[in-house]
Scaffold this motif. Structure first.
Motif, PDB file in Angstrom:
ATOM      1  N   ASP A  42      53.546  23.481  27.496  1.00 40.18           N
ATOM      2  CA  ASP A  42      52.543  23.420  28.555  1.00 40.18           C
ATOM      3  C   ASP A  42      51.344  22.619  28.059  1.00 40.18           C
ATOM      4  O   ASP A  42      50.834  22.844  26.966  1.00 40.18           O
ATOM      5  CB  ASP A  42      52.109  24.834  28.952  1.00 40.18           C
ATOM      6  CG  ASP A  42      51.310  24.859  30.233  1.00 40.18           C
ATOM      7  OD1 ASP A  42      51.352  23.873  30.992  1.00 40.18           O
ATOM      8  OD2 ASP A  42      50.649  25.883  30.485  1.00 40.18           O
ATOM      9  N   GLY A  43      50.919  21.641  28.823  1.00 39.28           N
ATOM     10  CA  GLY A  43      49.809  20.782  28.437  1.00 39.28           C
ATOM     11  C   GLY A  43      50.237  19.506  27.732  1.00 39.28           C
ATOM     12  O   GLY A  43      49.401  18.652  27.419  1.00 39.28           O
ATOM     13  N   THR A  44      51.534  19.354  27.495  1.00 36.30           N
ATOM     14  CA  THR A  44      52.045  18.181  26.785  1.00 36.30           C
ATOM     15  C   THR A  44      52.021  16.945  27.679  1.00 36.30           C
ATOM     16  O   THR A  44      52.314  17.013  28.871  1.00 36.30           O
ATOM     17  CB  THR A  44      53.484  18.435  26.298  1.00 36.30           C
ATOM     18  OG1 THR A  44      53.446  19.507  25.354  1.00 36.30           O
ATOM     19  CG2 THR A  44      54.096  17.211  25.651  1.00 36.30           C
TER      20      THR A  44
ATOM     21  N   LEU B  32      58.530  25.811  28.778  1.00 32.53           N
ATOM     22  CA  LEU B  32      57.171  25.622  29.274  1.00 32.53           C
ATOM     23  C   LEU B  32      56.148  26.357  28.409  1.00 32.53           C
ATOM     24  O   LEU B  32      55.035  25.869  28.198  1.00 32.53           O
ATOM     25  CB  LEU B  32      57.061  26.061  30.736  1.00 32.53           C
ATOM     26  CG  LEU B  32      55.753  25.737  31.447  1.00 32.53           C
ATOM     27  CD1 LEU B  32      55.436  24.245  31.387  1.00 32.53           C
ATOM     28  CD2 LEU B  32      55.811  26.209  32.889  1.00 32.53           C
TER      29      LEU B  32
ATOM     30  N   MET C  82      48.189  24.634  33.894  1.00 34.79           N
ATOM     31  CA  MET C  82      48.366  23.343  33.256  1.00 34.79           C
ATOM     32  C   MET C  82      49.673  22.717  33.716  1.00 34.79           C
ATOM     33  O   MET C  82      50.254  23.152  34.690  1.00 34.79           O
ATOM     34  CB  MET C  82      48.311  23.486  31.731  1.00 34.79           C
ATOM     35  CG  MET C  82      46.913  23.822  31.211  1.00 34.79           C
ATOM     36  SD  MET C  82      46.773  23.988  29.443  1.00 34.79           S
ATOM     37  CE  MET C  82      46.915  22.315  28.895  1.00 34.79           C
ATOM     38  N   ALA C  83      50.134  21.735  32.982  1.00 33.75           N
ATOM     39  CA  ALA C  83      51.330  21.020  33.404  1.00 33.75           C
ATOM     40  C   ALA C  83      51.906  20.227  32.240  1.00 33.75           C
ATOM     41  O   ALA C  83      51.292  20.115  31.190  1.00 33.75           O
ATOM     42  CB  ALA C  83      50.984  20.073  34.550  1.00 33.75           C
ATOM     43  N   VAL C  84      53.072  19.683  32.463  1.00 31.16           N
ATOM     44  CA  VAL C  84      53.656  18.695  31.565  1.00 31.16           C
ATOM     45  C   VAL C  84      53.557  17.370  32.311  1.00 31.16           C
ATOM     46  O   VAL C  84      54.041  17.254  33.436  1.00 31.16           O
ATOM     47  CB  VAL C  84      55.113  19.034  31.201  1.00 31.16           C
ATOM     48  CG1 VAL C  84      55.719  17.937  30.350  1.00 31.16           C
ATOM     49  CG2 VAL C  84      55.187  20.379  30.484  1.00 31.16           C
TER      50      VAL C  84
ATOM     51  N   THR D 283      60.377  24.533  36.695  1.00 28.32           N
ATOM     52  CA  THR D 283      59.115  24.068  37.258  1.00 28.32           C
ATOM     53  C   THR D 283      59.183  22.548  37.286  1.00 28.32           C
ATOM     54  O   THR D 283      59.606  21.926  36.313  1.00 28.32           O
ATOM     55  CB  THR D 283      57.924  24.521  36.393  1.00 28.32           C
ATOM     56  OG1 THR D 283      57.932  25.945  36.302  1.00 28.32           O
ATOM     57  CG2 THR D 283      56.611  24.058  36.976  1.00 28.32           C
TER      58      THR D 283
ATOM     59  N   ASN E 249      51.475  17.037  22.219  1.00 30.35           N
ATOM     60  CA  ASN E 249      51.534  18.456  22.522  1.00 30.35           C
ATOM     61  C   ASN E 249      50.346  19.185  21.896  1.00 30.35           C
ATOM     62  O   ASN E 249      50.286  19.346  20.680  1.00 30.35           O
ATOM     63  CB  ASN E 249      52.850  19.040  21.994  1.00 30.35           C
ATOM     64  CG  ASN E 249      53.046  20.485  22.367  1.00 30.35           C
ATOM     65  OD1 ASN E 249      52.149  21.149  22.854  1.00 30.35           O
ATOM     66  ND2 ASN E 249      54.245  20.979  22.135  1.00 30.35           N
TER      67      ASN E 249
ATOM     68  N   ARG F 186      49.759  22.265  21.858  1.00 31.99           N
ATOM     69  CA  ARG F 186      50.175  23.565  21.319  1.00 31.99           C
ATOM     70  C   ARG F 186      50.831  23.448  19.945  1.00 31.99           C
ATOM     71  O   ARG F 186      51.004  24.449  19.262  1.00 31.99           O
ATOM     72  CB  ARG F 186      51.120  24.254  22.285  1.00 31.99           C
ATOM     73  CG  ARG F 186      50.465  24.592  23.608  1.00 31.99           C
ATOM     74  CD  ARG F 186      51.414  25.363  24.500  1.00 31.99           C
ATOM     75  NE  ARG F 186      50.807  25.650  25.766  1.00 31.99           N
ATOM     76  CZ  ARG F 186      50.159  26.769  26.055  1.00 31.99           C
ATOM     77  NH1 ARG F 186      50.042  27.703  25.150  1.00 31.99           N
ATOM     78  NH2 ARG F 186      49.638  26.958  27.243  1.00 31.99           N
TER      79      ARG F 186
END
Length: 107
Positions: free
Chosen positions: A73-75, A69, A1-3, A53, A92, A94
């Motif tokens: 992660d996924g935000t 992260l 995944m990523a931000v 990252t 976010n 999470r």
């Protein structure tokens, strides 16, 4: 995944970096604070660290440290205007809960 960030957020950050006259991108992270346990950090950076990252979104570098992260992660970072108010909003997936004032979250 990523931000990631929306185009509106990237445009806002790009304008600030241009006005600042320098900068590699924006750091997104977390710190222990607030009612719910963690708060977001958003700051300009001139260089990424080797352990960071880096994600590129709409021409803007988003820099995240490894400890943050895990929590973000996924935000997706968005920039919203509501009436006279404007600011960044963190979407976010999470986050299990947020405090009433919206300044902190928990996972």
């Amino acid at each position: 995944m990523a931000v990631t960030m929306t185009e509106a957020a990237a445009d806002h950050v790009s304008r600030f970096l241009d006005n600042r006259g320098k900068g590699f991108g924006v750091r997104v992270g977390v710190k222990t604070t607030g009612c719910s346990g963690m708060g977001y950090i958003l700051e300009f950076v001139d260089d990424a660290l080797t352990e960071d990252t880096v994600f590129e979104c709409h021409g803007v570098n988003v820099v995240v440290d490894p400890k943050s992260l895990v929590y973000i992660d996924g935000t997706e970072l968005d920039f919203v205007k509501e009436g006279l108010n404007e600011g960044f909003k963190f979407n976010n997936p999470r986050a299990a809960s947020e405090c009433g004032c919206g300044e902190s979250f928990s996972v």
